[in-house]
Design a protein around this motif. Structure first.
Motif, mmCIF file in Angstrom:
data_model
loop_
_atom_site.group_PDB
_atom_site.id
_atom_site.type_symbol
_atom_site.label_atom_id
_atom_site.label_comp_id
_atom_site.label_asym_id
_atom_site.label_seq_id
_atom_site.Cartn_x
_atom_site.Cartn_y
_atom_site.Cartn_z
ATOM 1 N N UNK A 39 39.947 42.483 42.682
ATOM 2 C CA UNK A 39 39.750 41.037 42.753
ATOM 3 C C UNK A 39 40.557 40.449 43.906
ATOM 4 N N UNK A 40 41.744 41.001 44.112
ATOM 5 C CA UNK A 40 42.616 40.468 45.162
ATOM 6 C C UNK A 40 42.310 41.082 46.517
ATOM 7 N N UNK A 41 41.222 41.816 46.595
ATOM 8 C CA UNK A 41 40.705 42.324 47.862
ATOM 9 C C UNK A 41 41.452 43.529 48.429
ATOM 10 N N UNK A 42 42.209 44.198 47.605
ATOM 11 C CA UNK A 42 42.749 45.455 48.107
ATOM 12 C C UNK A 42 41.928 46.596 47.526
ATOM 13 N N UNK A 43 41.848 47.714 48.237
ATOM 14 C CA UNK A 43 40.936 48.763 47.778
ATOM 15 C C UNK A 43 41.483 49.500 46.554
ATOM 16 N N UNK A 69 31.355 42.416 40.197
ATOM 17 C CA UNK A 69 31.358 42.338 38.735
ATOM 18 C C UNK A 69 31.819 40.952 38.328
ATOM 19 N N UNK A 70 31.690 40.702 37.038
ATOM 20 C CA UNK A 70 32.086 39.383 36.548
ATOM 21 C C UNK A 70 33.576 39.162 36.704
ATOM 22 N N UNK A 71 34.323 40.241 36.749
ATOM 23 C CA UNK A 71 35.767 40.090 36.927
ATOM 24 C C UNK A 71 36.137 40.129 38.399
ATOM 25 N N UNK A 72 35.164 39.921 39.246
ATOM 26 C CA UNK A 72 35.372 39.799 40.690
ATOM 27 C C UNK A 72 35.834 41.097 41.344
ATOM 28 N N UNK A 73 35.554 42.186 40.702
ATOM 29 C CA UNK A 73 35.788 43.465 41.360
ATOM 30 C C UNK A 73 34.539 43.754 42.188
#
Lengths: 139, 1264
Positions: free
Chosen positions: A10-14, A74-78
């Motif tokens: 979600x925080x944009x790290x892999x 995904x809904x959890x922003x992954x």
């Protein structure tokens, strides 16, 4: 099929990023990272119009001369990103969708693992296996 | 009309469906203008075949004069030149004329049409009222001509002949006929379209189905389908036109793909020809006839075909107002073309494609700019930015290819390449020759020189970057920036490059992308090296040397960079400070001992675990840790306020993120709650006011979790230059070699002064480089305390029992005091608690860590006043403990002599017994005074002992005989054996106490009692007062007899002698043999004086009567507490008792039994009656005083029986006074009870048989 598959938190790290070994891994990292721009753009655009009834599949994020980058959130922003070789024209949208669905299912399994600490890099063998199945080994 | 003579030029915008006009040309010319205007005015619904949606369509037409050449031949498939409708105009109203010429002309026209298979025709008969009137007023009505025409030509289709009335007049009739004409024309036109296009499409499909046949050519087919597209375009059906091109596009794409899959079509051969021209897209013309012709000829290259196809699509999309789709499709097309050329293995000159793409991108952008205004373009950056970036990219690779991205001039080889590339561009198109900014000119200029290239490249890059930034695609913008940085690096301008690289690095670090971070950082290192920014470079090197993404070789290289710098910088005064985190990480701190608390001068070792991130072992000249010292005010007794902070005592784990920005630095480790216990104590008495938990790092935890924390980011991107603070205490270790991985380094922490020491910084020195960790977090602190010696004495086991030898434990915390040889504790001896000498008294010495250090035998010397215990030498901050046996003597109960003074001059406090709330035993506090060698003051300590027994005594009488009973109750939890039970009288030797206690040893269990009884035997006279001492020995049950300890109990008995005996007798009524319920019986009470009055008694309470006889006033009282008896008449009275032996007084009282059965006698009490005069003279003796309430009770009974004769005879007015007066107790008669032994009641427990009443119908059963 795919040449690079990435799962981004979600925080944009892999959380997970794997590419075809024969090609420059770094290039894929840059490509996937840059694709987040479009992912964010798409998410925010969808968020405005449709609310929660959104489609997880984001479609083609952007094409480059050599690759096509597809996104899924995904809904959890992954975010899931699949990079496909442009020369691989036989791949249809539906196949990409099903790849994402498979990836999502496997990711859900990873998350269900009580020993997995959410936010850690994914090291699941099962997940790795699924990803391997989606990637061309020959390059 | 105008162009009817020439072959129409295909310019689709001007194209209209062709309608031929035959017949009267003049007539048509007069009507042409209004016809051409009116026809498109109303839309028509066009119903389509194949389920396509109907469309509203405005029809226009190009009216041309009918010629036979216009009619298509069998083979000609051209649709654009196809005449869709043929009109024959006539205004003939003369039958003759019709028959003579017009009909013939019509026939010819019809025949021509028929031979060409065209059925789309209409005959228009124009009828004017003028002509009618003027010429032949008497001819046949005009209808007949129309009818004739209809019958001649339209045998089945009557609608093929239309009448137009008065077309040039402005009348309703004229209008009506115009409308019907136009409607007819439109309908017919549409019918013709449907029919002809349908036929065309069928043919086209047939042709397409033949595509598998060997001779099939895509180019031919292309022309056919494009014809259809043209027609749709002509009809303004751009959507349909676009569909045609898209179909062609898809078909072609499929062929290319099939080619890739091995399925080769012959016609594809022409497309596989080497690319010779890369002039880019041309979008300025609606139709690029040049390319179209080459396609038609089958000579087009792949790029030609694609370019042409796209230019057509672009034109249509712009007609459709969808410019942004153009940009999107353009990008797809460009990518696709590159792929296709690759797939078809077309040989292309290096860079040719780049040229083509670059030109095409710019061409598309120009085209879009041409059709949109500036605001629109700005708002749709997201659509165009891709093209900008692509163009930038391509230009850069062209620059690299042509040697334009260097510090030097391009080589001749580079120039050759450039010339080749420029040759492929061909000449500039005529459309753009005059434009200053055409893509062609740009490319040519860019490739012309290094400077021009740079200008163009920067312009494009910045444009792309700005656009990306404007639409919020920061990552893309930074990627362009990085590419720009690479350009600058090649140009030898590392300063500009670094700015872009740093920006990119910041973004990668903040989002935790380790691989890009490593890559970018390596580029930065290169920049910094070139720029000579040593410190930054070394810092970056350190980061890279510890970066696991690099190979070991690379890491070694960077590590070597640092080491070689460190080695060669001889100037020791200026050291380069770098952040330590990237070099080595402090992972763990371990304290020995683990309590984090030492006394002054104590040894505290700190073990640092450092994880070296370097790939090779690094020799460190000095590793130093600076320690901040805080004087801890008012906390000398460190142990009492030792707040334990860490749960895992003495070990602090540091969870530092990986500074090379792996995701771990991001996921928020070190986000552990740091909880501390706090206790708020009142400053005055150290009592606890409040206690609680506090989270020390709440400000970090509660902070909103954004994408990145700035502090962390700053730390990682360019670790801040840190300076080592001087002035604090330093821990230093010289010459350490840090191996890769974990290293352990041990320091000895300073503990000179009491206070708290906080570990602040770490600094590793390698040659001219210092690696500094500016703060150690979480903060690590240890405390050093200084403690006064402390002596405590506590019971070894609770409770301490008095009377038995008890062990007490002496604990000496030496604190900062060193116990020397010869130091001794001086205990002041007390009588009540002697210290029992013991042979083997061992002292144990233990270290602060509670380890036994030594044992030694204590020597104890007792003098008369002082017991001296010499202590073994003990180091400071050790614990010395030993045990002593003491005995607390049980006080025997009577008063002791007055205060004595102790040896040290203090007033000796008598141990006072008191009852303790926790235990039923009586407690005694024993004070001890100890003189210690370290203090001039005595230490006062108190020990609390408990008396295990509770003793009671009682005097029992039987007539004149006297018995003494002693009850010993064991209050403790132990079992005792009681022996040598003895009772002695101290004053009267003649007395003999005869024991009834047979057992010599008596078991006295916990919480049980033992009763002992003696009879008092006397010879002459029984003394009225007895001083008795009860003595016994006791020991805990399971010990041998030698352990028996004495126990004494003293008591005094007074007024022992029996003075009176009381007898009562109940006699039944005279008629009865037995008492009967409900009948009055007589109660006779006889009181007998047993002894001569003693001296004291006479003076005290006797009174000489008037007749000289000495008497004592007694009061008796009969009361039945159990309600068995009803006392009738008076129940109490006064008796005057003569003061001589055996004087008897009898009293008769009537009582009535209330129940049947054996009833106990009513209670008879005898009391001393003291008249008021005597009472006033009497000393108020608390022992003999009657309490007020009992007096009032008795007085009350007196009041009840106010007619008591004796009272009345006394004549006392006060005796019957109000209770108020009695309460005051002044000059009032008083009642005084006798001591327990003084009155003996013979009939105390006697019973009498009472029969039930005779006539009891009711049987009363009283079960008691």
């Amino acid at each position: 099929m795919a040449v690079c598959i990435a799962v981004i938190a979600k925080e944009n790290y892999p959380l997970f990023i794997r590419s075809v070994p024969t090609q420059n891994e770094l290039k894929f990292h840059y490509t996937v990272h840059t694709s987040l721009d479009v992912v964010e753009e798409k998410i925010s655009a969808v968020g405005k119009s449709l609310g929660d009834q959104r489609e997880l599949y984001l479609g083609l994020l952007y094409p480059t001369e050599d690759y096509k980058v597809y996104g899924y959130v995904t809904n959890s922003k992954v975010k899931f990103v699949i990079v496909v070789d442009s020369s691989n024209t036989s791949l249809r949208d539906n196949e990409i969708r099903s790849m994402f669905r498979k990836l999502h299912n496997s990711f859900t399994d990873v998350m269900c693992n009580p020993f997995y600490n959410p936010g850690d890099p994914i090291q699941s063998k099962a997940f790795n296996g699924i990803v391997s199945g989606m990637m061309v080994q020959t390059g | 009309m105008e162009s009817q003579e020439e072959k129409p030029i295909i310019y689709t915008m001007e194209n209209k469906p062709i309608v031929t006009c035959a017949g009267d040309q003049n007539l048509f010319t007069s009507l042409y203008t209004s016809l051409a205007q009116q026809l498109p005015r109303e839309p028509m619904e066009w119903r389509r075949t194949y389920g396509r949606a109907p469309k509203m369509i405005h029809l226009e037409a190009n009216f041309v004069q009918f010629k036979e050449e216009l009619l298509p031949k069998e083979s000609n498939k051209a649709l654009l030149t196809f005449p869709f409708l043929h009109i024959y105009w006539t205004d003939c109203c003369d039958t003759e004329m019709y028959k003579s010429s017009v009909k013939e002309d019509m026939m010819r026209w019809q025949n021509t049409l028929r031979t060409h298979g065209s059925a789309d025709w209409v005959i228009i008969v124009v009828e004017t009222s003028d002509t009618k009137k003027k010429n032949k007023p008497n001819i046949l009505p005009r209808s007949s001509i129309v009818d004739k025409i209809r019958s001649d030509f339209c045998n089945k289709q009557n609608d093929r002949c239309v009448v137009l009335s008065d077309p040039l007049k402005d009348s309703s009739r004229s209008l009506e006929s115009w409308n019907s004409l136009l409607l007819k024309l439109r309908t017919l036109l549409l019918m013709s379209f449907t029919k002809n296009l349908g036929r065309f499409e069928d043919d086209m499909r047939t042709l397409r189905e033949k595509r598998t046949q060997p001779g099939w050519s895509f180019c031919e087919y292309f022309m056919v389908q494009e014809e259809l597209a043209f027609v749709f375009e002509m009809l303004q059906q751009f959507e349909d036109a676009l569909v045609q091109y898209d179909e062609l596009d898809a078909l072609f794409t499929q062929y290319v793909l099939n080619f890739g899959a091995g399925d080769t079509a012959n016609w594809l051969g022409s497309f596989c020809a080497p690319v010779r021209n890369w002039s880019g897209l041309l979008l300025r013309r609606p139709i690029d006839m040049e390319k179209r012709d080459s396609i038609q000829r089958g000579e087009a290259s792949l790029l030609d075909l694609r370019s042409y196809l796209f230019s057509r699509q672009c034109t249509l999309l712009i007609f459709l107002q969808r410019p942004w789709e153009v940009t999107q499709r353009a990008l797809e097309l460009l990518h696709n073309c590159v792929q296709e050329l690759c797939l078809l293995e077309v040989s292309v000159v290096d860079g040719a494609l780049d040229c083509w793409v670059f030109l095409s991108c710019l061409e598309v952008l120009h085209r879009i700019e041409g059709c949109c205004d500036q605001a629109q373009i700005a708002a749709n950056c997201s659509h165009t930015v891709g093209l900008w970036a692509y163009a930038t990219d391509k230009l850069k690779s062209l620059g690299v290819l042509c040697g334009l991205v260097t510090k030097k001039e391009p080589t001749s080889e580079d120039l050759n390449k450039t010339v080749d590339l420029l040759a492929g561009l061909g000449d500039e198109r005529p459309e753009t020759v005059n434009s200053l900014q055409s893509p062609y000119k740009k490319l040519k200029e860019a490739l012309s020189s290094v400077e021009a290239f740079e200008r163009h490249y920067l312009e494009l890059s910045h444009a792309a970057m700005e656009m990306y930034q404007a639409i919020g695609r920061m990552r893309s913008a930074r990627l362009v920036g990085k590419s720009l940085a690479e350009f600058y690096m090649r140009k030898g301008d590392p300063e500009r490059a670094e700015t872009f690289l740093q920006e990119a690095l910041k973004s990668y670090v903040s989002e935790g992308w380790s691989l890009p971070v490593t890559h970018t950082r390596r580029q930065i290192a290169e920049c910094q090296k070139l720029l000579g920014r040593t410190e930054d470079y070394l810092q970056t090197c350190a980061l890279l040397a510890g970066d696991v993404n690099l190979t070991t070789e690379e890491r070694k290289h960077f590590c070597q960079e640092i080491l070689s710098f460190a080695g060669k910088s001889g100037d020791q005064s200026h050291k380069v400070s770098l952040s330590m985190n990237v070099f080595t990480q402090l992972t763990r701190l371990q304290f020995h001992p683990a309590t984090l608390l030492v006394h002054t001068g104590g040894v505290l070792q700190v073990e640092l675990t450092l994880k070296s991130l370097m790939p090779i072992s690094v020799h460190i000249q000095q590793l130093a840790a600076s320690i901040h010292f805080d004087v801890d005010h008012g906390g000398t007794l460190g142990r009492s306020k030792g707040v334990k902070r860490q749960t895992n005592q003495g070990t602090v784990e540091f969870n530092l993120g990986n500074p090379s920005a792996g995701p771990t630095s991001f996921t928020g480790n070190s986000r552990v709650l740091e909880m501390d216990e706090i206790q708020d104590r009142s400053p005055s008495d150290n009592s606890l006011n409040a206690t609680g938990l506090v989270c020390k790092n709440a400000h970090l935890l509660i902070r909103r979790h954004g994408n990145s924390s700035p502090s962390e980011m700053a730390k990682c991107v360019s670790p801040p230059a840190v300076a080592m603070k001087e002035g604090d205490q330093m821990l230093k270790v010289q010459d350490v070699t840090l191996e890769p991985g974990e290293n352990s380094i041990i320091f000895t922490a300073p503990s000179g002064q009491p206070g708290s020491y906080t570990l602040r910084q770490l600094c590793a020195t390698v040659g001219g480089i210092q690696f500094v960790q500016s703060h150690v977090y979480p903060s690590v602190r240890y405390e050093v305390y200084s403690q006064e010696p402390q002596l405590t004495v506590e019971p070894l086991s609770e409770p301490l029992l008095a009377g038995l030898p008890q062990v007490v434990k002496f604990t000496l915390l030496t604190g900062h005091y060193t116990v020397k040889k010869g130091d001794a504790l001086q205990l002041s001896n007390t009588d009540t608690m002697p210290i029992l000498p013991s042979t083997s008294c061992t002292a144990r010495i233990s270290s602060p860590a509670a380890e036994l250090v030594g044992e030694s035998v204590l020597s104890i010397q007792s003098s008369e006043k002082v017991t001296s215990i010499s202590l073994p030498p003990t180091p400071p901050y050790h614990t010395l403990d030993f045990q002593l046996e003491v005995l607390c003597i049980i006080p025997s109960g009577l008063e002791q002599p007055a205060n004595e003074r102790l040896t040290n001059g203090e007033i000796r406090h008598r141990p006072r017994s008191y009852s303790h709330p926790d235990t039923p035993m009586t407690a005694i506090d024993q004070r001890m005074s100890i003189d210690c060698p370290w203090s001039i003051y005595s230490t006062l300590l108190t020990l609390t002992f408990y008396i295990p027994f509770k003793t009671k005594h009682s005097l029992l009488s039987a007539g004149n005989r006297k018995y003494i009973q002693v009850c010993v109750q064991n209050m403790s939890d132990m079992n005792f054996t009681l022996a040598e039970v003895k009772l002695t009288e101290k004053q009267h030797a003649s007395l003999e106490l005869q024991s009834f206690n047979t057992k010599t040893h008596q078991l006295l269990c916990s919480k049980h009692s033992v009763f002992c009884l003696w009879e008092v035997m006397w010879k002459d006279d029984l003394p009225s007062c007895l001083q008795c001492v009860f003595s016994a020995t006791f020991s805990p049950t399971n010990q041998d007899t030698s352990a028996f300890k004495p126990f004494h109990y003293q008591f005094q008995l007074e007024r022992v002698t029996t003075l009176y005996s009381v007898r009562a007798a109940i006699s039944p009524p005279a008629s009865e043999q037995h008492c009967r319920c409900g009948l009055l019986c007589g109660l006779e009470v006889s009181i007998t004086r047993l002894t001569e009055p003693s001296e004291g008694e006479i003076t005290e309470d006797s009174k000489t009567d008037t007749d000289g006889l000495k008497t004592t006033k007694l009061m008796y009282e009969v009361a039945d507490s159990n309600s068995n008896w009803a006392v009738c008449g008076k129940s109490s009275g006064m008796v005057l008792m003569p003061m001589k032996a055996n004087a008897t007084h009898r009293v008769q009282i009537e009582v009535m039994p209330l129940f049947a059965g054996h009833l106990p006698f009513p209670k008879i009490r005898v009391l001393k009656y003291l008249p008021h005069s005597a009472a006033a003279a009497m000393q108020p003796d608390p022992d003999s005083c009657i309490e007020n309430d009992s007096l009032s009770l008795l007085d009350k009974t007196l009041d009840d029986q106010a007619d008591t004769a004796s009272i009345r005879s006394r004549g006392s007015v006060h005796s019957v006074g109000s209770s108020d007066q009695q309460q005051k107790g002044v000059a009032m008669p008083r009642l005084e009870p006798f001591s327990p032994g003084q009155v003996f009641n013979h009939s105390r427990t006697q019973q009498v048989l009472v029969l039930p009443a005779t006539d009891d119908h009711i049987m009363e059963v009283n079960a008691t």
